[in-house]
Design a protein around this motif. Structure first.
Motif, PDB file in Angstrom:
ATOM      1  N   PRO A  46       0.834  -1.202   0.000  1.00  0.00           N
ATOM      2  CA  PRO A  46       0.000   0.000   0.000  1.00  0.00           C
ATOM      3  C   PRO A  46       0.866   1.247   0.000  1.00  0.00           C
ATOM      4  CG  PRO A  46       0.071  -0.953   2.189  1.00  0.00           C
ATOM      5  CD  PRO A  46       0.801  -1.903   1.291  1.00  0.00           C
ATOM      6  N   GLY A  47       0.240   2.380   0.115  1.00  0.00           N
ATOM      7  CA  GLY A  47       0.945   3.644   0.069  1.00  0.00           C
ATOM      8  C   GLY A  47       0.255   4.583  -0.905  1.00  0.00           C
ATOM      9  N   TRP A  48      -0.290   3.989  -1.963  1.00  0.00           N
ATOM     10  CA  TRP A  48      -1.051   4.771  -2.954  1.00  0.00           C
ATOM     11  C   TRP A  48      -2.329   4.021  -3.300  1.00  0.00           C
ATOM     12  CZ3 TRP A  48      -0.570   9.634  -3.926  1.00  0.00           C
ATOM     13  CH2 TRP A  48       0.638  10.263  -3.593  1.00  0.00           C
ATOM     14  N   GLU A  49      -3.086   3.658  -2.291  1.00  0.00           N
ATOM     15  CA  GLU A  49      -4.193   2.745  -2.557  1.00  0.00           C
ATOM     16  C   GLU A  49      -5.560   3.388  -2.540  1.00  0.00           C
ATOM     17  OE1 GLU A  49      -4.552  -0.216   0.413  1.00  0.00           O
ATOM     18  OE2 GLU A  49      -3.950   1.085   2.024  1.00  0.00           O
ATOM     19  N   LEU A  68       2.609   5.719 -15.918  1.00  0.00           N
ATOM     20  CA  LEU A  68       3.583   6.109 -14.899  1.00  0.00           C
ATOM     21  C   LEU A  68       4.199   4.881 -14.233  1.00  0.00           C
ATOM     22  CD1 LEU A  68       4.858   8.533 -13.442  1.00  0.00           C
ATOM     23  CD2 LEU A  68       3.023   8.354 -11.742  1.00  0.00           C
ATOM     24  N   LEU A  69       3.384   3.869 -13.978  1.00  0.00           N
ATOM     25  CA  LEU A  69       3.921   2.615 -13.438  1.00  0.00           C
ATOM     26  C   LEU A  69       4.982   2.042 -14.375  1.00  0.00           C
ATOM     27  CD1 LEU A  69       0.720   0.721 -12.167  1.00  0.00           C
ATOM     28  CD2 LEU A  69       2.595   1.556 -10.741  1.00  0.00           C
ATOM     29  N   ALA A  70       4.655   1.975 -15.654  1.00  0.00           N
ATOM     30  CA  ALA A  70       5.586   1.407 -16.627  1.00  0.00           C
ATOM     31  C   ALA A  70       6.880   2.219 -16.693  1.00  0.00           C
ATOM     32  CB  ALA A  70       4.925   1.338 -17.995  1.00  0.00           C
ATOM     33  N   GLU A  71       6.749   3.526 -16.606  1.00  0.00           N
ATOM     34  CA  GLU A  71       7.927   4.393 -16.669  1.00  0.00           C
ATOM     35  C   GLU A  71       8.897   4.097 -15.526  1.00  0.00           C
ATOM     36  OE1 GLU A  71       8.792   9.163 -16.133  1.00  0.00           O
ATOM     37  OE2 GLU A  71       6.893   8.512 -17.043  1.00  0.00           O
ATOM     38  N   HIS A  72       8.356   3.740 -14.371  1.00  0.00           N
ATOM     39  CA  HIS A  72       9.195   3.440 -13.214  1.00  0.00           C
ATOM     40  C   HIS A  72       9.488   1.942 -13.065  1.00  0.00           C
ATOM     41  CE1 HIS A  72       9.432   7.390 -11.153  1.00  0.00           C
ATOM     42  NE2 HIS A  72       8.327   7.632 -11.835  1.00  0.00           N
ATOM     43  N   GLY A  73       9.030   1.132 -14.015  1.00  0.00           N
ATOM     44  CA  GLY A  73       9.268  -0.299 -13.928  1.00  0.00           C
ATOM     45  C   GLY A  73       8.504  -0.956 -12.792  1.00  0.00           C
ATOM     46  N   LEU A  74       7.326  -0.439 -12.480  1.00  0.00           N
ATOM     47  CA  LEU A  74       6.510  -0.949 -11.380  1.00  0.00           C
ATOM     48  C   LEU A  74       5.246  -1.595 -11.919  1.00  0.00           C
ATOM     49  CD1 LEU A  74       6.833   2.128  -8.999  1.00  0.00           C
ATOM     50  CD2 LEU A  74       7.969  -0.078  -8.719  1.00  0.00           C
ATOM     51  N   GLY A 115      14.276   4.753  -2.893  1.00  0.00           N
ATOM     52  CA  GLY A 115      14.406   5.979  -3.672  1.00  0.00           C
ATOM     53  C   GLY A 115      13.409   6.035  -4.816  1.00  0.00           C
ATOM     54  N   ARG A 116      13.214   4.903  -5.481  1.00  0.00           N
ATOM     55  CA  ARG A 116      12.231   4.865  -6.565  1.00  0.00           C
ATOM     56  C   ARG A 116      10.822   5.061  -6.018  1.00  0.00           C
ATOM     57  NH1 ARG A 116      11.752  -0.223 -10.666  1.00  0.00           N
ATOM     58  NH2 ARG A 116      11.770  -1.303  -8.647  1.00  0.00           N
ATOM     59  N   PHE A 117      10.552   4.494  -4.849  1.00  0.00           N
ATOM     60  CA  PHE A 117       9.254   4.687  -4.186  1.00  0.00           C
ATOM     61  C   PHE A 117       8.986   6.177  -3.975  1.00  0.00           C
ATOM     62  CE2 PHE A 117       7.480   5.265   0.212  1.00  0.00           C
ATOM     63  CZ  PHE A 117       6.143   5.017  -0.108  1.00  0.00           C
ATOM     64  N   ARG A 118       9.987   6.924  -3.513  1.00  0.00           N
ATOM     65  CA  ARG A 118       9.794   8.358  -3.286  1.00  0.00           C
ATOM     66  C   ARG A 118       9.566   9.102  -4.606  1.00  0.00           C
ATOM     67  NH1 ARG A 118      10.268  13.000  -0.769  1.00  0.00           N
ATOM     68  NH2 ARG A 118      10.245  12.121   1.304  1.00  0.00           N
ATOM     69  N   ARG A 119      10.378   8.833  -5.616  1.00  0.00           N
ATOM     70  CA  ARG A 119      10.212   9.540  -6.893  1.00  0.00           C
ATOM     71  C   ARG A 119       8.851   9.259  -7.501  1.00  0.00           C
ATOM     72  NH1 ARG A 119      15.430   7.546  -7.277  1.00  0.00           N
ATOM     73  NH2 ARG A 119      14.771   5.864  -8.691  1.00  0.00           N
ATOM     74  N   PHE A 120       8.425   7.988  -7.455  1.00  0.00           N
ATOM     75  CA  PHE A 120       7.113   7.636  -7.988  1.00  0.00           C
ATOM     76  C   PHE A 120       6.020   8.370  -7.216  1.00  0.00           C
ATOM     77  CE2 PHE A 120       3.273   5.051  -7.710  1.00  0.00           C
ATOM     78  CZ  PHE A 120       2.962   4.862  -9.044  1.00  0.00           C
ATOM     79  N   SER A 121       6.139   8.428  -5.909  1.00  0.00           N
ATOM     80  CA  SER A 121       5.112   9.068  -5.086  1.00  0.00           C
ATOM     81  C   SER A 121       4.972  10.542  -5.438  1.00  0.00           C
ATOM     82  CB  SER A 121       5.460   8.910  -3.602  1.00  0.00           C
ATOM     83  OG  SER A 121       5.476   7.551  -3.229  1.00  0.00           O
ATOM     84  N   GLU A 122       6.081  11.226  -5.613  1.00  0.00           N
ATOM     85  CA  GLU A 122       6.028  12.641  -5.955  1.00  0.00           C
ATOM     86  C   GLU A 122       5.390  12.855  -7.317  1.00  0.00           C
ATOM     87  OE1 GLU A 122      10.038  13.924  -3.421  1.00  0.00           O
ATOM     88  OE2 GLU A 122      10.170  13.453  -5.577  1.00  0.00           O
ATOM     89  N   GLU A 123       5.724  12.001  -8.276  1.00  0.00           N
ATOM     90  CA  GLU A 123       5.157  12.164  -9.616  1.00  0.00           C
ATOM     91  C   GLU A 123       3.684  11.775  -9.647  1.00  0.00           C
ATOM     92  OE1 GLU A 123       7.555  10.501 -12.770  1.00  0.00           O
ATOM     93  OE2 GLU A 123       9.412  10.964 -11.682  1.00  0.00           O
ATOM     94  N   LEU A 124       3.308  10.759  -8.882  1.00  0.00           N
ATOM     95  CA  LEU A 124       1.904  10.372  -8.861  1.00  0.00           C
ATOM     96  C   LEU A 124       1.057  11.458  -8.198  1.00  0.00           C
ATOM     97  CD1 LEU A 124      -0.333   8.406  -9.445  1.00  0.00           C
ATOM     98  CD2 LEU A 124       0.224   7.173  -7.345  1.00  0.00           C
ATOM     99  N   ALA A 125       1.565  12.092  -7.149  1.00  0.00           N
ATOM    100  CA  ALA A 125       0.819  13.185  -6.526  1.00  0.00           C
ATOM    101  C   ALA A 125       0.548  14.281  -7.545  1.00  0.00           C
ATOM    102  CB  ALA A 125       1.606  13.740  -5.336  1.00  0.00           C
ATOM    103  N   ALA A 126       1.556  14.605  -8.351  1.00  0.00           N
ATOM    104  CA  ALA A 126       1.362  15.627  -9.383  1.00  0.00           C
ATOM    105  C   ALA A 126       0.332  15.177 -10.411  1.00  0.00           C
ATOM    106  CB  ALA A 126       2.696  15.939 -10.056  1.00  0.00           C
ATOM    107  N   LEU A 127       0.350  13.890 -10.759  1.00  0.00           N
ATOM    108  CA  LEU A 127      -0.618  13.372 -11.730  1.00  0.00           C
ATOM    109  C   LEU A 127      -2.048  13.465 -11.188  1.00  0.00           C
ATOM    110  CD1 LEU A 127      -1.262  11.835 -14.366  1.00  0.00           C
ATOM    111  CD2 LEU A 127      -0.883   9.708 -13.103  1.00  0.00           C
TER     112      LEU A 127
END
Length: 803
Positions: free
Chosen positions: A237-240, A259-265, A293-305
Motif C-alpha cells: 500500500p501507500g497509494w491505494e 507512470l507505473l511502466a515508466e518506473h518499472g513498477l 528511492g524509486r518509491f519516493r520519486r514515484f510518489s512525488e510524480e503520482l501526486a502531481a498526476l
C-alpha cells in the motif's frame, strides 16, 4: 459499508471518513454524521453539531473567518476528497458543519466518545449486475453513465486480481453494480435494465443472496489478493485510494498505468469506480535503498498526476504518514499551514497522532522493512510460495484484519482464538506483527531475543493451528506453519512442555499401548490414576482420557469383508482411526466395497507426522515422514506411474500429507508424488461416480477446519446431496484441534471456540439430524461437551447400506 465491514468500527470510519462500495447511494461517513461528542487531549469535552460554534474550541471560528477566501478556493470538488482537514465544511455558506469537518481528522484533534448518525433504509431485496469490459479504462469510462439509474454500487476491478474468473462475464475488467427493490423481482428488473443500458462486452445478473455473496467476496478479497503479483512477488500500500472526478477516471487510469511502466513498477487498480476512488497495491522494493528511492520519486510524480486530473491524494483511507508530506502539491503551502494552525487550536500539545496529516516526517523515513534481515533465515519448512524466505512469509500480513472478525458465516474458520479472547495478540495479524518484530530483533525490532522470545511463544500458544488463515486470509498467511516453525526453533536443545512429549508423540505411545488397551482403559476409569496420568502428560484436568481401541476392534476393521476385484484404492491407516476409532475404517471399507473399490492398506508402519508438526517437533516429523515414504516405496506404492488415490479418512492427516509433507521435504520427489495423490473419502467415492444409499434426513455438524483450508469440500457437499443428507455444515473450529484442547491451560479457550459455531449448530438441529464430523477431534469435542453422537460420513453411509 467498506470491504472490511465484518470487523470495521464506526469510530474508525469517522476517523478516516471512510464509506465503502455503497457511497454512490448513501455517501461517505461525513454525509451521515449529525453530531459528535469529542474529548481533547487535555480532557475538554466538545459537543459538535452543525452551525453551533459554542461546541467548538476557542479560536477555531476566528481561524476560519480569517481565511474565507483561501477556504473557498483551495479545495477540489469531487465526491471522494478525504485528504487534509475539511475546513471548508466550516464556511458560513455550508452551515459551519462541525461534525462533517471532524470526520476524517484521523485521531489528530480529539477522541470521539459518542456519535449521532443518520440511518438509511436498506432495500428489502437486492440484485447484482456484473458487467464485463475489455479493460479497466473502458470500465471506468462506463461507470459515470450508470449513475442516473440510481445504483447502490458501481465497483470496478480488473482480471489481474481474479485468480479464477469462472462464473464472471467475459472481459478483462468488470463493474459490480448493485440495485435495490421492494421485492427480489423488482431488484432484478432494475439490474437487468441497467445491464441493457450499459455498453458492456458481456453481463450477468444475480438475484439469489448466496450467489451475490460469492461474487462480492471476489471484490472484497481484492484488498488482500492485490498484495501479491501474479508471479508471487510482493506489492504494498501507500497509494491505494487516490480519487479523481468520476468523468476523469478512465483517462487517469491510462496515465497511471503509463507512470507505473515508466518506473518499472506493477499494480492493479480496483475500487469505487462510481466515485472515482481507486485502490491499488504496487510492487515497490521497500527493502533496498535504491527501491526506496524509486518509491519516493514515484510518489512525488503520482501526486502531481492526481492533482492534474483534479483529484485528491486520499479518497477514503486518509493520508496518515504515507502521503501527508505531499499535501502541499494538492493544497498549496498556505492551506497546509492552515491545517497546522487548526491542529494547534484543538491539540496545542501536539500529542494526538503526531506526524499524521500535520508536520509529517518524510514519507520514506519510517518504512518498517528496513530493519528486517537481509538474507533468509534458516528454516525447516520450504515456504515455496515465498521463495523459501520466512520473513517474506511473515510480510504477507499487511493488516487487512479479516482475522479480527467477531462472527463468521458459511464455511469460514479464521480466527477462532481471536473470537474466543478478543485480544489482538491472539489474532493472525497480531501474531504476524510479533513475528515481524522478532525477525527485526536487534536491528530495530521490539522483540530482541529471537526464536527464544517468550512474547512470541505466549501469543502463539493459543493458536489452534486450525489452518483457517491459510484459506480465509486474503493474503494467505499460514500461522499454523509459522507456529510450528517457531516452536521448532524455540525449543531447540531445550526441554519442552510435557504435553509435547505426550501428545506430540502420540502415534508412538498409541502403538506401544495397543496390546494393553483393555488394561489401560480400565486404569483410566480409576480417578486418582487418571488424574496423575493427566498431570504427568500435561493434559487439562477437565478432559476425560479417550478410550483406546482394543486388538479385536482393530482386527475387525481390517478384516471387513469386501470384493477382491474392484478398482484399487490405497487406504492410509492414520493414527486416530487405527488406534482410537477403528469403526470408522470398518465403515469406510464397507462403503468403498459398495462403490466397487478395493482398499489396500500398507503393511509397514506409516504416519503423516501431524502431531509432531503441530508441536513444532519438525526434525522428528521429517524422520517419521521419511520412514513413511521409504515404507510406501519399498511396498511398491510410490511408483511414478501409479495414480492410485491415497484415501485418508482423517482430514487433518490428509492435510498434513498434502501440504506439510512436501513443504518439509521439498527436494524429495516422492513427497510431491504422494501429496498429489491424497484424496478425502468423498473425493475417492465421487472419483468412482458412486451413488450412495438415499438416507433422506437432515444433517448438522462441522466441516473440518484443515479440510476447509487446504482440501476440497465440494466433493463432500455433492456426496451428501446424492445421499439425501440435507442441510449445511457449519464453519469455525471445534476448539479441540488435536493436541490444543487437551493441553493444560487451554480448556476454556477450547470450549469457547466450540460455543462459537459448532455447539449452537448441533443444539439447533432437528432431533433426527445426523451429526457429521469427519475429524476425530471434532467428534471428541462434541461428545464431551454436548452428549451428541457425532459420526464420520462413512459411518452414516454404512449404516444406510445395512438398513
Amino acid at each position: 459499508d467498506p470491504s472490511t465491514h465484518s470487523r470495521c468500527t464506526l469510530g474508525g470510519m469517522i476517523g478516516n471518513n471512510s464509506c465503502g462500495s455503497h457511497s454512490v447511494a448513501w455517501g461517505t461517513t461525513a454525509d451521515n454524521v449529525h453530531a459528535l461528542d469529542v474529548r481533547t487531549y487535555r480532557g475538554t469535552v466538545h459537543h459538535l453539531t452543525p452551525g453551533d460554534w459554542t461546541g467548538a474550541p476557542d479560536g477555531l471560528r476566528d481561524l476560519v473567518h480569517g481565511h474565507l477566501a483561501l477556504l473557498r478556493t483551495g479545495y477540489p470538488e469531487l465526491p471522494r476528497r478525504i485528504s487534509g482537514y475539511a475546513l471548508d465544511a466550516l464556511l458560513p455558506e455550508r452551515g459551519a458543519d462541525l461534525p462533517r469537518f471532524f470526520c476524517g481528522t484521523e485521531g489528530t484533534l480529539g477522541l470521539v466518545t459518542e456519535a449521532t448518525v443518520r440511518l438509511v433504509e436498506a432495500p428489502p431485496a437486492r440484485a447484482l449486475a456484473v458487467l464485463g469490459y475489455a479493460d479497466e479504462s473502458a470500465a471506468a469510462e462506463a461507470a459515470p453513465g450508470l449513475l442516473p439509474y440510481a445504483p447502490l454500487t458501481v465497483e470496478g476491478m480488473a482480471a489481474d486480481l481474479v485468480p479464477d474468473p469462472r462464473g464472471l462475464p467475459r472481459g478483462g475488467a468488470w463493474l459490480f453494480v448493485e440495485t435495490g427493490g421492494a421485492t427480489r423481482a423488482e431488484a432484478r428488473r432494475n439490474a437487468e435494465a441497467l445491464a441493457r443500458a450499459a455498453d458492456a462486452t458481456d453481463s450477468l445478473v444475480v438475484d439469489d443472496p448466496a450467489g451475490q455473496r460469492a461474487l462480492w467476496r471476489v471484490r472484497e478479497d481484492a484488498s488482500g489478493t492485490a498484495t501479491r503479483m501474479p508471479d508471487g512477488s510482493e506489492a504494498w500500500p501507500g497509494w491505494e485510494d487516490c480519487a479523481v472526478p468520476p468523468a476523469r477516471l478512465g483517462a487517469y487510469l491510462r496515465d497511471f498505468r503509463a507512470l507505473l511502466a515508466e518506473h518499472g513498477l506493477r499494480g492493479t487498480p480496483y475500487g469505487h469506480f462510481g466515485d472515482g476512488c481507486i485502490h491499488v497495491r504496487v510492487d515497490f522494493d521497500l527493502l533496498t535503498p535504491e527501491g526506496v528511492g524509486r518509491f519516493r520519486r514515484f510518489s512525488e510524480e503520482l501526486a502531481a498526476l492526481v492533482v492534474r486530473h483534479g483529484g485528491s491524494l486520499s479518497g477514503e483511507h486518509g493520508d496518515g504518514m504515507a502521503r501527508a508530506e505531499l499535501l502541499p502539491a494538492l493544497y498549496g503551502d498556505d492551506l497546509v499551514r492552515l491545517f497546522g494552525d487548526a491542529k494547534d487550536v484543538w491539540d496545542p500539545d501536539g500529542a494526538l497522532n503526531p506526524g499524521v496529516l500535520v508536520r509529517p516526517a518524510p514519507l520514506d523515513a519510517d518504512l518498517r522493512f528496513g530493519v528486517l534481515p537481509t538474507t533468509p533465515v534458516e528454516t525447516a519448512f520450504a515456504y515455496p510460495h515465498d521463495d523459501g524466505d520466512f520473513s517474506a512469509a511473515v510480510r504477507r500480513c499487511v493488516g487487512v484484519a479479516k482475522c479480527r472478525t467477531e462472527t463468521v458465516s458459511g464455511p469460514a474458520v479464521m480466527c477462532p482464538s481471536f473470537r474466543a479472547t478478543g485480544e489482538e495478540e491472539h489474532s493472525t495479524r497480531g501474531r504476524a506483527r510479533l513475528l515481524h518484530e522478532m525477525l527485526a530483533g536487534t536491528r530495530g525490532g521490539l522483540v530482541t531475543d529471537g526464536w527464544r522470545s517468550p512474547e512470541v511463544r505466549d501469543a502463539l500458544d493459543l493458536c489452534l493451528s486450525c489452518k483457517g488463515c491459510r484459506s480465509d486470509c486474503p493474503v494467505g498467511v499460514d500461522m499454523a506453519t509459522y507456529k510450528a516453525e517457531f516452536l521448532h526453533h524455540h525449543y531447540d536443545g531445550r526441554l519442552r512442555p510435557r504435553a509435547h512429549y505426550a501428545l506430540g508423540r502420540l502415534p508412538r505411545w498409541l502403538r506401544l499401548a495397543a496390546p494393553a488397551a483393555p488394561l489401560l482403559n480400565a486404569a483410566a476409569r480409576i480417578g486418582p490414576l487418571a488424574t496423575a496420568a493427566k498431570y504427568l502428560a500435561g493434559i487439562a484436568p477437565e478432559r476425560p482420557v479417550p478410550p483406546l481401541a482394543g486388538p479385536a476392534a482393530r482386527r475387525r476393521a481390517r478384516t471387513t469383508p469386501g470384493r477382491r476385484d474392484g478398482s484399487p484404492v490405497l487406504l492410509f491407516p492414520d493414527t486416530f482411526t487405527t488406534h482410537l476409532t477403528p469403526s470408522v475404517e470398518a465403515a469406510a471399507r464397507r462403503v468403498l466395497d459398495d462403490a466397487g473399490l478395493t482398499p489396500r492398506t500398507p503393511k509397514g508402519r506409516v504416519c503423516c507426522g501431524l502431531t509432531y508438526v503441530s508441536t513444532g517437533q519438525l526434525d522428528a516429523a521429517r524422520k517419521v515422514q521419511r520412514r513413511t515414504l521409504d515404507t510406501l516405496e519399498h511396498e511398491g506404492l510410490l511408483d511414478p506411474e501409479d495414480s492410485t488415490p491415497l484415501t485418508v479418512l482423517e482430514p487433518s492427516c490428509a492435510a498434513a500429507l498434502a501440504t506439510d509433507l512436501p513443504e518439509l521435504h521439498p527436494d524429495d520427489p516422492r513427497a510431491h508424488r504422494l501429496a498429489a495423490r491424497v484424496r478425502t473419502f468423498a473425493q475417492t467415492l465421487l472419483g468412482a461416480d458412486y451413488q450412495p444409499p438415499r438416507l433422506d434426513r437432515p444433517v448438522t455438524g462441522q466441516t473440518h477446519c484443515h479440510q476447509h483450508a487446504v482440501l476440497d469440500t465440494e466433493a463432500d457437499r455433492t456426496l451428501r446431496e446424492r445421499a439425501g443428507l440435507t442441510g449445511t455444515l457449519t464453519g469455525g473450529c471445534c476448539g479441540l484441534a488435536g493436541n490444543f484442547g487437551y493441553e493444560r491451560g487451554h480448556y476454556e479457550v477450547s470450549v469457547a471456540c466450540a460455543e462459537d459455531q459448532l455447539l449452537p449448530a448441533v443444539a439447533a438441529a432437528p432431533a433426527d439430524a445426523a451429526v457429521l464430523t469427519d475429524g476425530y477431534s471434532c467428534r471428541t469435542q462434541l461428545t464431551q461437551l454436548s452428549g451428541a453422537r457425532p459420526r464420520h460420513v462413512a459411518e452414516v453411509l454404512a449404516e444406510g447400506l445395512e438398513g
